[in-house]
Design a protein around this motif. Structure first.
Motif, PDB file in Angstrom:
ATOM      1  N   LEU A 123       0.828  -1.217   0.000  1.00 14.85           N
ATOM      2  CA  LEU A 123       0.000   0.000   0.000  1.00 14.85           C
ATOM      3  C   LEU A 123       0.858   1.261   0.000  1.00 14.85           C
ATOM      4  O   LEU A 123       0.535   2.244  -0.658  1.00 14.85           O
ATOM      5  N   ALA A 124       1.954   1.201   0.746  1.00 15.32           N
ATOM      6  CA  ALA A 124       2.879   2.340   0.774  1.00 15.32           C
ATOM      7  C   ALA A 124       3.434   2.605  -0.623  1.00 15.32           C
ATOM      8  O   ALA A 124       3.550   3.762  -1.053  1.00 15.32           O
ATOM      9  N   GLY A 125       3.744   1.526  -1.352  1.00 20.05           N
ATOM     10  CA  GLY A 125       4.206   1.670  -2.729  1.00 20.05           C
ATOM     11  C   GLY A 125       3.126   2.253  -3.618  1.00 20.05           C
ATOM     12  O   GLY A 125       3.387   3.131  -4.447  1.00 20.05           O
ATOM     13  N   LEU A 126       1.884   1.786  -3.448  1.00 18.85           N
ATOM     14  CA  LEU A 126       0.749   2.304  -4.217  1.00 18.85           C
ATOM     15  C   LEU A 126       0.526   3.794  -3.950  1.00 18.85           C
ATOM     16  O   LEU A 126       0.081   4.534  -4.832  1.00 18.85           O
ATOM     17  N   GLU A 127       0.830   4.222  -2.723  1.00 18.63           N
ATOM     18  CA  GLU A 127       0.599   5.622  -2.336  1.00 18.63           C
ATOM     19  C   GLU A 127       1.816   6.503  -2.605  1.00 18.63           C
ATOM     20  O   GLU A 127       1.795   7.704  -2.348  1.00 18.63           O
ATOM     21  N   THR A 128       2.893   5.908  -3.094  1.00 17.18           N
ATOM     22  CA  THR A 128       4.119   6.668  -3.345  1.00 17.18           C
ATOM     23  C   THR A 128       4.006   7.440  -4.649  1.00 17.18           C
ATOM     24  O   THR A 128       3.644   6.882  -5.684  1.00 17.18           O
ATOM     25  N   ASP A 129       4.310   8.704  -4.580  1.00 12.62           N
ATOM     26  CA  ASP A 129       4.384   9.540  -5.777  1.00 12.62           C
ATOM     27  C   ASP A 129       5.718   9.258  -6.451  1.00 12.62           C
ATOM     28  O   ASP A 129       6.779   9.633  -5.945  1.00 12.62           O
ATOM     29  N   VAL A 130       5.686   8.580  -7.604  1.00 17.41           N
ATOM     30  CA  VAL A 130       6.916   8.126  -8.265  1.00 17.41           C
ATOM     31  C   VAL A 130       7.821   9.295  -8.643  1.00 17.41           C
ATOM     32  O   VAL A 130       9.044   9.224  -8.499  1.00 17.41           O
ATOM     33  N   GLU A 131       7.218  10.387  -9.119  1.00 18.32           N
ATOM     34  CA  GLU A 131       8.028  11.558  -9.492  1.00 18.32           C
ATOM     35  C   GLU A 131       8.730  12.145  -8.266  1.00 18.32           C
ATOM     36  O   GLU A 131       9.886  12.540  -8.328  1.00 18.32           O
ATOM     37  N   GLU A 132       7.990  12.181  -7.143  1.00 18.92           N
ATOM     38  CA  GLU A 132       8.588  12.674  -5.898  1.00 18.92           C
ATOM     39  C   GLU A 132       9.688  11.720  -5.435  1.00 18.92           C
ATOM     40  O   GLU A 132      10.722  12.142  -4.919  1.00 18.92           O
TER      41      GLU A 132
END
Length: 379
Positions: free
Chosen positions: A67-76
């Motif tokens: 879930l943490a990965g799903l909520e991670t902003d990839v650009e950030e």
């Protein structure tokens, strides 16, 4: 106790004590920890914590990191890649040196002191992740840096452990073995990002053609478990793989639907079990009978991470308050620290008494983190 009754008690305690904690202005995770302590061996001792429940708790932390990965902003995440590396390097180096030096100062043999220093390098991001998600801080620069640094920290911890075991068994470091581990780490992340991204997209597209209930969700869970399995084959923690899987799934069109479904599954069963289980395993009797050095070691564990990670964050231009938040977020130790301590015991470096020292440190860092995070993020 029957496993069904055990699970029922854990879930009831998780929700009741989580709610009470929120009502008093603290994260729900803290209440769930306290609920676990109450029904665990520390107080009432009514939940034996069976192997079946332990497995569900392990799935809980895997789902939490997914879930943490799903909520991670990839650009950030890309923006904080280098800062996270600096944070992780100093977050490993400073606790290791302080742990090693303090153990030597208390008269522990050199090899025990090295292992005690090594145990302090590991960060358990599960608890911090839960609290940051609850506080809506996970997608911030600080939250993303903590997660990225924790992933790098996991890799560095494995390298430290490899070196320590080599020194213990052979009296020296085998550079070839060390090179193989470096290579495995690089291959895992490179293949994960380059090949994993198109593979995950294709798997999810395939799942949409199968007209059965919740097929997309089932495939997403399968992807999570496959990445956790592959990570462990590369001598990394399964949670590192599940986090990477979450990041890859977050790049797909199905990300929002999957996130909603996984949150329902995770927070209704697996994640509460994980959080309560931390409390169940935190035997306060060990803490009450701890030696002076065990308390010193726990304090060193807290100070080492805060100082090391905060210093790393300051070096990469974080504001002082943000740097402190990063440092506090990296305090908790759990799975990897206990694994390292167990290896020390198995290798004959630790006695049972010495092994209790990292256990006390894990209990203390787990219990203080929710309070300190709340304080660090307060206005």
């Amino acid at each position: 106790m029957d496993v069904f009754l055990e699970l029922a008690l854990i879930l009831i305690m998780a929700k009741i004590f989580g709610y009470i904690s929120v009502r008093f202005g603290f994260p729900a995770a803290l209440g769930q920890l306290i609920g676990g302590i109450i029904i665990g061996p520390s107080l009432l001792n009514i939940v034996p914590y069976s192997e079946e429940v332990r497995l569900l708790a392990e799935l809980g932390v895997v789902i939490l990191l997914f879930l943490a990965g799903l909520e991670t902003d990839v650009e950030e995440f890309k923006k904080v890649g280098f800062p996270a590396f600096i944070v992780a390097i100093l977050g490993v180096f400073v606790p290791f040196v302080l742990g090693y030096a303090s153990a030597l100062a208390f008269g522990y043999p050199n090899m025990q002191a090295l292992f005690l220093g090594g145990v302090l390098t590991a960060t358990s991001v599960g608890l911090t992740t839960s609290i940051l998600m609850e506080m809506k801080k996970l997608r911030t620069k600080v939250g993303t840096t903590i997660l990225a640094a924790a992933v790098i920290d996991d890799v560095l911890g494995i390298i430290v452990l490899t070196i320590l075991v080599a020194i213990s068994t052979r009296g020296s470091v085998n550079l070839f073995d060390l090179g193989i581990i470096f290579l495995e780490v690089v291959v895992f992340f490179t293949l994960g990002l380059l090949l994993g991204n198109p593979a995950v997209k294709e798997m999810l597209k395939l799942s949409e053609r199968i007209t059965l209930p919740e097929t997309v969700t089932a495939f997403a869970i399968s992807i999570m478990l496959l990445f956790a399995y592959i990570a462990e084959k590369f001598q990394l923690a399964g949670i590192t793989g599940s986090y990477l899987a979450g990041i890859l799934v977050a790049m797909t069109e199905e990300a929002r639907e999957i996130t909603n479904k996984i949150m329902t599954i995770g927070y209704s069963l697996f994640i509460p079990i994980f959080l309560v289980s931390i409390g169940i395993e935190s035997d306060l009797h060990v803490l009450l009978h701890a030696s002076l050095f065990a308390i010193v070691y726990a304090v060193v564990g807290i100070v080492g991470k805060v100082v090391g990670c905060s210093l790393g964050a300051l070096l990469v231009k974080f504001k002082p308050k943000e740097a402190l938040q990063v440092g506090v977020g990296m305090i908790p130790r759990m799975e990897v620290a206990l694994i390292m301590a167990n290896i020390g015991l198995r290798e004959g470096v630790f006695t049972r008494d010495v092994f209790s020292i990292p256990v006390v440190m894990v209990v203390v860092t787990t219990l203080v983190t929710p309070f300190l995070l709340k304080l660090a993020f307060s206005k």
